[in-house]
Scaffold this motif. Structure first.
Motif, short mmCIF file in Angstrom:
data_model
loop_
_atom_site.label_atom_id
_atom_site.label_comp_id
_atom_site.label_asym_id
_atom_site.label_seq_id
_atom_site.Cartn_x
_atom_site.Cartn_y
_atom_site.Cartn_z
N TRP A 185 55.14 35.49 30.75
CA TRP A 185 54.02 36.14 30.05
C TRP A 185 52.79 36.20 30.97
O TRP A 185 52.16 37.26 31.10
CB TRP A 185 53.71 35.36 28.76
N GLN B 295 50.13 39.47 33.00
CA GLN B 295 48.71 39.71 32.72
C GLN B 295 48.00 40.23 33.98
O GLN B 295 48.37 39.88 35.11
CB GLN B 295 48.02 38.42 32.23
N SER C 86 42.28 37.98 34.28
CA SER C 86 42.07 38.41 32.89
C SER C 86 42.30 37.31 31.85
O SER C 86 42.06 37.52 30.67
CB SER C 86 43.01 39.59 32.57
N VAL C 87 42.76 36.13 32.28
CA VAL C 87 43.15 35.10 31.30
C VAL C 87 42.22 33.88 31.43
O VAL C 87 41.92 33.43 32.54
CB VAL C 87 44.61 34.65 31.54
N THR D 287 41.99 37.22 26.62
CA THR D 287 43.34 36.65 26.63
C THR D 287 43.24 35.19 27.08
O THR D 287 42.42 34.88 27.95
CB THR D 287 44.23 37.45 27.60
N ARG E 134 47.69 37.99 22.31
CA ARG E 134 46.53 37.76 23.18
C ARG E 134 46.45 36.32 23.70
O ARG E 134 45.58 35.99 24.50
CB ARG E 134 45.25 38.12 22.43
N ALA F 21 46.29 35.64 37.62
CA ALA F 21 45.87 36.15 36.31
C ALA F 21 44.71 35.33 35.73
O ALA F 21 44.02 35.78 34.82
CB ALA F 21 47.05 36.12 35.33
#
Ligand SMILES: O=c1ccn([C@@H]2O[C@H](COP(=O)(O)OP(=O)(O)O[C@H]3O[C@H](CO)[C@@H](O)[C@H](O)[C@H]3O)[C@@H](O)[C@H]2O)c(=O)[nH]1
Length: 451
Positions: free
Chosen positions: A260, A264, A268-269, A298, A325, A342
């Motif tokens: 997962w 991404q 962004s996480v 996220t 999310r 990410a």
């Protein structure tokens, strides 16, 4: 990074970590580093919270102090939470004979060069002295905390622990202008804590030297003054740059979220984790949940077993949370997560390992400290390194969402992230031949070889 090259073994070093995740990790990283430099390694450990020895076939392990499960002194003490720290105090009071016995055995069989113990094992100094064995100390927090921890009596005399409600908490701390009075209050230290801390400081200063999991640029301003006031040599070594702490994890690490995470977008996480001991109540937990929802970012969130007081917290999740999310895991390989492209920010409690792992990976932070060194780390992170946001007013969903958005989305975030990357770059330069970190490691090895 991990390099267990087979080289002819030099003398043996005996290392004795404090049995908590935030202490076991750096000690075993140090052990791996010393092994990679050719030393043989013996780890002394309590049965309580022992790491997985099969991850360290190259080390010898000896279990001490709570070896006998029928010994009432130990079996009656709590195994979980802050109460378990009573073990550390007990061992400091009554562990000397057993430690001496173990060390004598090792010394009679092997060529031992020195003992390295956690700073909180302050009883070990007199045992090492009685055997004429040099003792080095591993201090698992930053250098800038050390003189602060040694000043609890001063803070008491200044009245910091008895302030009235309308006192100015924003005031600079006497002797430590980077810090605010509220940071000292937030440590939770009181005069009662003083004897543990002063023993830790006193016996560290009586050792043959102190090893810090840190690097020079991070400890400014004031490093020179701190080093001058410590009467023994100091060595600043950034352990996460040499070895990860994955193999000393006391909890099973979940890796199932990586497919997962790989999907991404870069940066962004938000990675969310509050270390191995801190706990929140259900109200605070709910604020975290809604803060994450409202941030619209996220996230990957570590909810360690026992993190939430009470058992009904799962029912606090709004419908559909976390959905696509977010991912929630029990425990993660944190350093690997922070190194993942990410990850755009780390919402942390500001424990020193987490703070430093984030610095090493150049990841910006949002910091919600609980106690101890954490508020001091948070202050340096936000006001000195300026690589993140300190959530100073506790757990409130609006502030949480704003802080996350400030780092992840807003214009300010670009500068914050840039500073985080620059600090990582400085550390990388410092690790190159001739750099401060490089030289510090070289001088540690030369120092040990001189014993
Ligand atoms: O899912 C997770 C979460 C954490 N960790 C690791 O656990 C360690 C946590 O250490 P730290 O961030 O220092 O937090 P604590 O566990 O809270 O550490 C205690 O010990 C530290 C070192 O003395 C102090 O700075 C802290 O205030 C104190 O609470 C780090 O190495 C993390 O990489 C994982 O491997 N997986």
């Amino acid at each position: 990074m991990e390099n267990h090259t087979v080289v002819p073994r030099h003398r043996r070093i005996i290392l004795f970590p404090l049995p908590y995740q935030g202490h076991v990790n750096p000690m075993l990283q140090l052990a791996n580093l010393l092994y990679s430099k050719g030393f043989s390694i013996t780890i002394l450990h309590t049965n309580f919270n022992k790491p997985k020895t099969s991850n360290y076939p190259h080390f010898t392990f000896k279990f001490i102090l709570d070896n006998d499960p029928h010994d009432e002194r130990y079996s009656k003490l709590p195994l979980q939470g802050m109460g378990s720290f009573a073990r550390v105090l007990l061992f400091n009071e009554c562990g000397a004979d057993e430690l001496r016995h173990q060390l004598e055995l090792e010394l009679s069989e092997k060529d031992v060069s020195c003992l390295v113990t956690d700073a909180y094992w302050y009883f070990t100094q007199s045992v090492a002295d009685s055997l004429s064995l040099p003792r080095l100390v591993l201090r698992t927090t930053s250098l800038f905390c050390f003189p602060v921890f040694g000043s609890i009596s001063l803070f008491h005399d200044l009245g910091y622990f008895n302030l009235s409600d309308n006192a100015n908490m924003e005031e600079q701390v006497v002797k430590f202008p980077v810090l605010k009075v509220k940071d000292i209050i937030k440590t939770g230290f009181k005069l009662q804590t003083n004897s543990i801390l002063s023993n830790m400081v006193k016996h560290s200063e009586a050792s043959s030297g102190i090893i810090w999991n840190s690097f020079k640029e991070l400890e400014e301003p004031g490093l020179e003054t701190i080093l001058r006031d410590i009467p023994v040599p100091s060595f600043l070594i950034p352990f996460p740059k040499h070895f990860t702490s994955a193999s000393s994890s006391l909890l099973e690490q979940d890796r199932t979220f990586f497919p997962w995470l790989d999907k991404q977008a870069p940066n962004s996480v938000v990675y969310v984790s509050f270390g191995s001991v801190s706990q929140v109540d259900e109200r605070q937990f709910l604020e975290i949940v809604h803060g994450l929802v409202n941030s619209e970012q996220t996230f990957l969130w570590v909810i360690r077993p026992g993190f939430v007081e009470g058992s009904t917290w799962l029912e606090s999740f709004p419908d559909g949370f976390p959905g696509e999310r977010g991912r929630i895991v029990n425990w993660a390989p944190q350093q690997e997560v922070l190194a993942h492209e990410a990850i755009g920010a780390f919402w942390t409690h500001g424990g020193w390992n987490s703070t430093f792992e984030s610095v090493c990976e150049g990841v910006a932070m949002i910091c919600s400290p609980f106690y101890g060194d954490q508020p001091l780390n948070a202050r340096y992170m936000s006001d000195v390194w300026k690589m993140g946001v300190y959530l100073e007013n506790g757990w409130e969903r609006g502030e949480i969402a704003n802080a996350i958005r400030k780092v992840m989305v807003n214009e300010d975030g670009k500068e914050i992230k840039e500073r985080a990357r620059n600090l990582k770059q400085k550390l990388n330069v410092s690790l190159m031949e001739g750099g401060y970190s490089y030289e510090s490691l070289e001088s540690l090895i030369a120092y040990i070889n001189s014993f």
